[in-house]
Design a protein around this motif. Structure first.
Motif, PDB file in Angstrom:
ATOM      1  N   LEU A  74      10.792   5.974   7.191  1.00 27.98           N
ATOM      2  CA  LEU A  74       9.398   5.529   7.174  1.00 27.98           C
ATOM      3  C   LEU A  74       9.018   4.972   5.806  1.00 27.98           C
ATOM      4  CD1 LEU A  74       7.528   8.307   9.184  1.00 27.98           C
ATOM      5  CD2 LEU A  74       7.613   5.875   9.734  1.00 27.98           C
ATOM      6  N   GLU A  75       9.439   5.643   4.772  1.00 25.45           N
ATOM      7  CA  GLU A  75       9.144   5.179   3.417  1.00 25.45           C
ATOM      8  C   GLU A  75       9.758   3.797   3.182  1.00 25.45           C
ATOM      9  OE1 GLU A  75       9.439   6.954  -1.117  1.00 25.45           O
ATOM     10  OE2 GLU A  75       9.793   8.287   0.573  1.00 25.45           O
ATOM     11  N   LYS A  76      10.992   3.631   3.626  1.00 27.72           N
ATOM     12  CA  LYS A  76      11.672   2.339   3.477  1.00 27.72           C
ATOM     13  C   LYS A  76      10.917   1.256   4.255  1.00 27.72           C
ATOM     14  CE  LYS A  76      16.104   0.083   4.337  1.00 27.72           C
ATOM     15  NZ  LYS A  76      17.444   0.239   4.898  1.00 27.72           N
ATOM     16  N   LYS A  77      10.491   1.575   5.475  1.00 23.86           N
ATOM     17  CA  LYS A  77       9.753   0.617   6.301  1.00 23.86           C
ATOM     18  C   LYS A  77       8.435   0.222   5.636  1.00 23.86           C
ATOM     19  CE  LYS A  77       7.121   1.342  10.119  1.00 23.86           C
ATOM     20  NZ  LYS A  77       6.751   1.928  11.382  1.00 23.86           N
ATOM     21  N   TYR A  78       7.720   1.205   5.098  1.00 26.01           N
ATOM     22  CA  TYR A  78       6.455   0.917   4.421  1.00 26.01           C
ATOM     23  C   TYR A  78       6.676   0.026   3.200  1.00 26.01           C
ATOM     24  CZ  TYR A  78       4.027   4.471   7.233  1.00 26.01           C
ATOM     25  OH  TYR A  78       3.471   5.200   8.256  1.00 26.01           O
ATOM     26  N   HIS A  79       7.711   0.318   2.418  1.00 27.75           N
ATOM     27  CA  HIS A  79       7.992  -0.500   1.235  1.00 27.75           C
ATOM     28  C   HIS A  79       8.378  -1.929   1.623  1.00 27.75           C
ATOM     29  CE1 HIS A  79       7.425   2.332  -1.998  1.00 27.75           C
ATOM     30  NE2 HIS A  79       8.128   3.249  -1.342  1.00 27.75           N
ATOM     31  N   MET A  80       9.140  -2.073   2.696  1.00 19.57           N
ATOM     32  CA  MET A  80       9.506  -3.418   3.160  1.00 19.57           C
ATOM     33  C   MET A  80       8.257  -4.184   3.599  1.00 19.57           C
ATOM     34  SD  MET A  80      13.112  -2.642   5.168  1.00 19.57           S
ATOM     35  CE  MET A  80      12.958  -4.105   6.148  1.00 19.57           C
ATOM     36  N   ASN A  81       7.343  -3.509   4.281  1.00 17.42           N
ATOM     37  CA  ASN A  81       6.094  -4.154   4.694  1.00 17.42           C
ATOM     38  C   ASN A  81       5.267  -4.566   3.473  1.00 17.42           C
ATOM     39  OD1 ASN A  81       6.682  -3.880   7.405  1.00 17.42           O
ATOM     40  ND2 ASN A  81       5.427  -2.062   7.693  1.00 17.42           N
ATOM     41  N   LEU A  82       5.229  -3.708   2.446  1.00 18.94           N
ATOM     42  CA  LEU A  82       4.501  -4.044   1.222  1.00 18.94           C
ATOM     43  C   LEU A  82       5.075  -5.296   0.564  1.00 18.94           C
ATOM     44  CD1 LEU A  82       3.911  -0.594  -0.521  1.00 18.94           C
ATOM     45  CD2 LEU A  82       2.180  -2.158   0.350  1.00 18.94           C
ATOM     46  N   VAL A  83       6.391  -5.357   0.463  1.00 15.46           N
ATOM     47  CA  VAL A  83       7.048  -6.516  -0.144  1.00 15.46           C
ATOM     48  C   VAL A  83       6.729  -7.775   0.654  1.00 15.46           C
ATOM     49  CG1 VAL A  83       9.305  -7.558  -0.616  1.00 15.46           C
ATOM     50  CG2 VAL A  83       8.875  -5.189  -1.262  1.00 15.46           C
ATOM     51  N   GLN A  84       6.791  -7.682   1.973  1.00 16.71           N
ATOM     52  CA  GLN A  84       6.511  -8.841   2.827  1.00 16.71           C
ATOM     53  C   GLN A  84       5.067  -9.322   2.651  1.00 16.71           C
ATOM     54  OE1 GLN A  84       8.519 -10.751   4.612  1.00 16.71           O
ATOM     55  NE2 GLN A  84       6.807 -12.027   5.248  1.00 16.71           N
ATOM     56  N   LEU A  85       4.131  -8.393   2.613  1.00 16.58           N
ATOM     57  CA  LEU A  85       2.727  -8.765   2.435  1.00 16.58           C
ATOM     58  C   LEU A  85       2.490  -9.389   1.061  1.00 16.58           C
ATOM     59  CD1 LEU A  85       1.038  -5.694   4.125  1.00 16.58           C
ATOM     60  CD2 LEU A  85       0.864  -8.067   4.894  1.00 16.58           C
ATOM     61  N   GLN A  86       3.147  -8.873   0.030  1.00 14.52           N
ATOM     62  CA  GLN A  86       3.017  -9.461  -1.303  1.00 14.52           C
ATOM     63  C   GLN A  86       3.569 -10.885  -1.326  1.00 14.52           C
ATOM     64  OE1 GLN A  86       1.305  -8.481  -3.707  1.00 14.52           O
ATOM     65  NE2 GLN A  86       1.023  -6.303  -3.399  1.00 14.52           N
ATOM     66  N   LYS A  87       4.686 -11.109  -0.646  1.00 13.10           N
ATOM     67  CA  LYS A  87       5.261 -12.451  -0.566  1.00 13.10           C
ATOM     68  C   LYS A  87       4.304 -13.404   0.149  1.00 13.10           C
ATOM     69  CE  LYS A  87      10.177 -11.305  -0.583  1.00 13.10           C
ATOM     70  NZ  LYS A  87      11.427 -11.297   0.196  1.00 13.10           N
ATOM     71  N   GLU A  88       3.680 -12.919   1.236  1.00 12.12           N
ATOM     72  CA  GLU A  88       2.739 -13.753   1.970  1.00 12.12           C
ATOM     73  C   GLU A  88       1.533 -14.099   1.107  1.00 12.12           C
ATOM     74  OE1 GLU A  88       1.754 -11.887   5.702  1.00 12.12           O
ATOM     75  OE2 GLU A  88       3.851 -11.798   6.321  1.00 12.12           O
ATOM     76  N   CYS A  89       1.026 -13.143   0.346  1.00 12.24           N
ATOM     77  CA  CYS A  89      -0.102 -13.413  -0.561  1.00 12.24           C
ATOM     78  C   CYS A  89       0.287 -14.445  -1.614  1.00 12.24           C
ATOM     79  CB  CYS A  89      -0.562 -12.130  -1.245  1.00 12.24           C
ATOM     80  SG  CYS A  89      -1.511 -11.037  -0.191  1.00 12.24           S
TER      81      CYS A  89
END
Length: 127
Positions: A21-36
């Motif tokens: 879960l932690e890995k999934k959350y961090h991957m989502n954070l990275v993806q959202l930062q890239k989109e921003c």
């Protein structure tokens, strides 16, 4: 007769599932930062072309804000994950299942939501 019913799927928190879960959350954070970052880049590119209209700028700002709100939510979920003790049940998802309905069945029992409990990707209980 068969009816479609919503079934909750819960996950029991273990070291392994917590790490996933932690890995999934961090991957989502990275993806959202890239989109921003990409949205900001596109916004600057349009500003240089003098194509920027206030409506278009507002749309970019709205999209960036939406992603930043998602980032805040994920950061909150990460904080909560660190505070949860091992063995806690987390609602993972909902799925649709078929339920047999026969003459003489107790209707109120059929309406109760069913739950599937999963531990380290293995079904351990159906309630």
């Amino acid at each position: 007769m068969k009816l479609v019913q919503t079934v909750n799927v819960k996950q029991i928190l273990t070291e392994k599932s917590k790490a996933e879960l932690e890995k999934k959350y961090h991957m989502n954070l990275v993806q959202l930062q890239k989109e921003c970052d990409q949205l900001r880049f596109e916004q600057k590119k349009l500003e240089k072309k003098k194509f920027q209209q206030s409506e278009l700028k507002n749309q970019f700002d709205k999209e960036i804000q939406s992603r930043l709100e998602k980032v805040q939510l994920i950061e909150f979920q990460l904080e909560q994950l660190h505070m949860l003790p091992l063995g806690s049940e987390l609602k993972e998802t909902e799925v649709q299942g078929l339920v047999d309905v026969n003459k003489g069945d107790c209707w109120s029992e059929l309406l109760h939501r069913k739950t599937i409990v999963v531990k380290d990707d293995i079904v351990i209980e159906i309630r």
